[in-house]
Write a protein that holds these residues in place. Sequence first.
Motif, PDB file in Angstrom:
ATOM      1  N   LYS A  10       0.840  -1.204   0.000  1.00 28.15           N
ATOM      2  CA  LYS A  10       0.000   0.000   0.000  1.00 28.15           C
ATOM      3  C   LYS A  10       0.871   1.249   0.000  1.00 28.15           C
ATOM      4  CE  LYS A  10      -4.103  -1.935   0.980  1.00 28.15           C
ATOM      5  NZ  LYS A  10      -5.390  -1.642   0.465  1.00 28.15           N
ATOM      6  N   LEU A  11       0.362   2.325  -0.603  1.00 30.51           N
ATOM      7  CA  LEU A  11       1.010   3.629  -0.608  1.00 30.51           C
ATOM      8  C   LEU A  11       0.035   4.659  -0.060  1.00 30.51           C
ATOM      9  CD1 LEU A  11       2.427   3.575  -4.239  1.00 30.51           C
ATOM     10  CD2 LEU A  11       3.757   3.328  -2.152  1.00 30.51           C
ATOM     11  N   ILE A  12       0.536   5.724   0.549  1.00 30.75           N
ATOM     12  CA  ILE A  12      -0.332   6.814   0.992  1.00 30.75           C
ATOM     13  C   ILE A  12      -0.908   7.480  -0.246  1.00 30.75           C
ATOM     14  CG2 ILE A  12      -0.363   9.078   2.093  1.00 30.75           C
ATOM     15  CD1 ILE A  12       1.726   8.029   4.036  1.00 30.75           C
ATOM     16  N   CYS A  13      -2.190   7.727  -0.219  1.00 32.55           N
ATOM     17  CA  CYS A  13      -2.865   8.329  -1.371  1.00 32.55           C
ATOM     18  C   CYS A  13      -2.344   9.752  -1.603  1.00 32.55           C
ATOM     19  CB  CYS A  13      -4.375   8.348  -1.125  1.00 32.55           C
ATOM     20  SG  CYS A  13      -5.297   9.131  -2.460  1.00 32.55           S
ATOM     21  N   PRO A  14      -1.829  10.041  -2.805  1.00 33.85           N
ATOM     22  CA  PRO A  14      -1.298  11.388  -3.065  1.00 33.85           C
ATOM     23  C   PRO A  14      -2.389  12.448  -3.241  1.00 33.85           C
ATOM     24  CG  PRO A  14      -1.135  10.036  -5.026  1.00 33.85           C
ATOM     25  CD  PRO A  14      -1.624   9.141  -3.931  1.00 33.85           C
ATOM     26  N   ALA A  15      -3.609  12.024  -3.540  1.00 37.21           N
ATOM     27  CA  ALA A  15      -4.692  12.996  -3.749  1.00 37.21           C
ATOM     28  C   ALA A  15      -5.143  13.616  -2.428  1.00 37.21           C
ATOM     29  CB  ALA A  15      -5.869  12.329  -4.452  1.00 37.21           C
ATOM     30  N   CYS A  16      -5.281  12.785  -1.384  1.00 34.72           N
ATOM     31  CA  CYS A  16      -5.788  13.290  -0.100  1.00 34.72           C
ATOM     32  C   CYS A  16      -4.729  13.273   0.991  1.00 34.72           C
ATOM     33  CB  CYS A  16      -6.999  12.474   0.347  1.00 34.72           C
ATOM     34  SG  CYS A  16      -6.612  10.747   0.736  1.00 34.72           S
ATOM     35  N   MET A  17      -3.506  12.860   0.663  1.00 38.05           N
ATOM     36  CA  MET A  17      -2.391  12.764   1.605  1.00 38.05           C
ATOM     37  C   MET A  17      -2.701  11.845   2.789  1.00 38.05           C
ATOM     38  SD  MET A  17      -0.210  14.479   0.100  1.00 38.05           S
ATOM     39  CE  MET A  17      -0.049  15.747  -1.114  1.00 38.05           C
ATOM     40  N   GLY A  18      -3.505  10.815   2.538  1.00 41.14           N
ATOM     41  CA  GLY A  18      -3.799   9.829   3.574  1.00 41.14           C
ATOM     42  C   GLY A  18      -4.983  10.153   4.458  1.00 41.14           C
ATOM     43  N   LEU A  32     -14.914  29.864  -0.150  1.00 42.26           N
ATOM     44  CA  LEU A  32     -15.446  28.827   0.732  1.00 42.26           C
ATOM     45  C   LEU A  32     -14.965  27.456   0.279  1.00 42.26           C
ATOM     46  CD1 LEU A  32     -17.430  28.191   3.066  1.00 42.26           C
ATOM     47  CD2 LEU A  32     -19.182  27.891   1.334  1.00 42.26           C
ATOM     48  N   ARG A  33     -14.427  26.690   1.216  1.00 40.25           N
ATOM     49  CA  ARG A  33     -13.938  25.342   0.889  1.00 40.25           C
ATOM     50  C   ARG A  33     -14.900  24.307   1.455  1.00 40.25           C
ATOM     51  NH1 ARG A  33      -7.483  25.192   1.167  1.00 40.25           N
ATOM     52  NH2 ARG A  33      -7.923  23.266   0.094  1.00 40.25           N
ATOM     53  N   VAL A  34     -15.123  23.272   0.696  1.00 46.46           N
ATOM     54  CA  VAL A  34     -16.004  22.189   1.128  1.00 46.46           C
ATOM     55  C   VAL A  34     -15.212  20.890   1.175  1.00 46.46           C
ATOM     56  CG1 VAL A  34     -18.147  23.244   0.319  1.00 46.46           C
ATOM     57  CG2 VAL A  34     -16.837  21.827  -1.232  1.00 46.46           C
ATOM     58  N   VAL A  35     -15.643  19.979   2.038  1.00 45.66           N
ATOM     59  CA  VAL A  35     -14.980  18.683   2.185  1.00 45.66           C
ATOM     60  C   VAL A  35     -15.687  17.675   1.288  1.00 45.66           C
ATOM     61  CG1 VAL A  35     -14.468  16.812   3.801  1.00 45.66           C
ATOM     62  CG2 VAL A  35     -14.275  19.182   4.549  1.00 45.66           C
ATOM     63  N   ILE A  36     -14.899  16.932   0.505  1.00 40.08           N
ATOM     64  CA  ILE A  36     -15.459  15.882  -0.342  1.00 40.08           C
ATOM     65  C   ILE A  36     -14.716  14.573  -0.068  1.00 40.08           C
ATOM     66  CG2 ILE A  36     -16.192  17.452  -2.188  1.00 40.08           C
ATOM     67  CD1 ILE A  36     -13.703  16.435  -3.786  1.00 40.08           C
ATOM     68  N   ASP A  37     -15.359  13.479  -0.376  1.00 40.22           N
ATOM     69  CA  ASP A  37     -14.724  12.167  -0.249  1.00 40.22           C
ATOM     70  C   ASP A  37     -13.626  12.044  -1.292  1.00 40.22           C
ATOM     71  OD1 ASP A  37     -16.510  11.470   1.722  1.00 40.22           O
ATOM     72  OD2 ASP A  37     -17.873  10.439   0.362  1.00 40.22           O
ATOM     73  N   CYS A  38     -12.570  11.326  -0.952  1.00 40.37           N
ATOM     74  CA  CYS A  38     -11.491  11.077  -1.912  1.00 40.37           C
ATOM     75  C   CYS A  38     -11.846   9.840  -2.726  1.00 40.37           C
ATOM     76  CB  CYS A  38     -10.157  10.876  -1.204  1.00 40.37           C
ATOM     77  SG  CYS A  38      -8.808  10.622  -2.358  1.00 40.37           S
ATOM     78  N   CYS A  41      -8.797   6.968  -3.538  1.00 43.33           N
ATOM     79  CA  CYS A  41      -8.499   5.851  -2.622  1.00 43.33           C
ATOM     80  C   CYS A  41      -9.759   5.280  -1.979  1.00 43.33           C
ATOM     81  CB  CYS A  41      -7.533   6.302  -1.538  1.00 43.33           C
ATOM     82  SG  CYS A  41      -8.212   7.564  -0.434  1.00 43.33           S
ATOM     83  N   ASP A  42     -10.935   5.749  -2.404  1.00 43.58           N
ATOM     84  CA  ASP A  42     -12.211   5.280  -1.852  1.00 43.58           C
ATOM     85  C   ASP A  42     -12.256   5.490  -0.338  1.00 43.58           C
ATOM     86  OD1 ASP A  42     -14.764   4.288  -2.225  1.00 43.58           O
ATOM     87  OD2 ASP A  42     -14.165   2.218  -1.844  1.00 43.58           O
ATOM     88  N   ASN A  43     -11.830   6.648   0.129  1.00 42.13           N
ATOM     89  CA  ASN A  43     -11.843   7.077   1.530  1.00 42.13           C
ATOM     90  C   ASN A  43     -10.952   6.226   2.435  1.00 42.13           C
ATOM     91  OD1 ASN A  43     -14.288   8.089   0.231  1.00 42.13           O
ATOM     92  ND2 ASN A  43     -14.700   9.001   2.200  1.00 42.13           N
ATOM     93  N   GLN A  44     -10.026   5.467   1.877  1.00 41.72           N
ATOM     94  CA  GLN A  44      -9.165   4.615   2.698  1.00 41.72           C
ATOM     95  C   GLN A  44      -7.858   5.306   3.103  1.00 41.72           C
ATOM     96  OE1 GLN A  44     -10.318   1.542   3.762  1.00 41.72           O
ATOM     97  NE2 GLN A  44     -12.128   2.424   2.815  1.00 41.72           N
ATOM     98  N   GLY A  45      -7.437   6.311   2.351  1.00 38.23           N
ATOM     99  CA  GLY A  45      -6.182   6.995   2.649  1.00 38.23           C
ATOM    100  C   GLY A  45      -4.970   6.286   2.068  1.00 38.23           C
ATOM    101  N   GLU A  46      -5.190   5.112   1.485  1.00 40.90           N
ATOM    102  CA  GLU A  46      -4.104   4.347   0.884  1.00 40.90           C
ATOM    103  C   GLU A  46      -4.553   3.805  -0.467  1.00 40.90           C
ATOM    104  OE1 GLU A  46      -1.878   2.375   4.714  1.00 40.90           O
ATOM    105  OE2 GLU A  46      -3.572   1.294   3.853  1.00 40.90           O
TER     106      GLU A  46
END
Length: 64
Positions: A10-18, A32-38, A41-46
């Motif tokens: 596994k690698l740390i997801c570069p899009a969301c930085m884990g 204004l910034r909003v939070v979205i799912d990554c 990595c399908d919200n796993q961070g890896e």
Amino acid sequence: RKMEKINPSKLICPACMGNGYRKIYKDAASKLRVVIDCEACDNQGEIKNDEKNIFAMRYINNML
């Protein structure tokens, strides 16, 4: 301190930085910034450490 085990498959997801989520601007004119799912990595961070993902990260890194 306890050493964290490194998982070579596994690698740390570069899009969301884990984090498993990303913050984006709501629209081009807004501060204004909003939070979205990554979705990368399908919200796993890896992500899987495979040739496809390594090639994609190398490609993205050259574009930045």
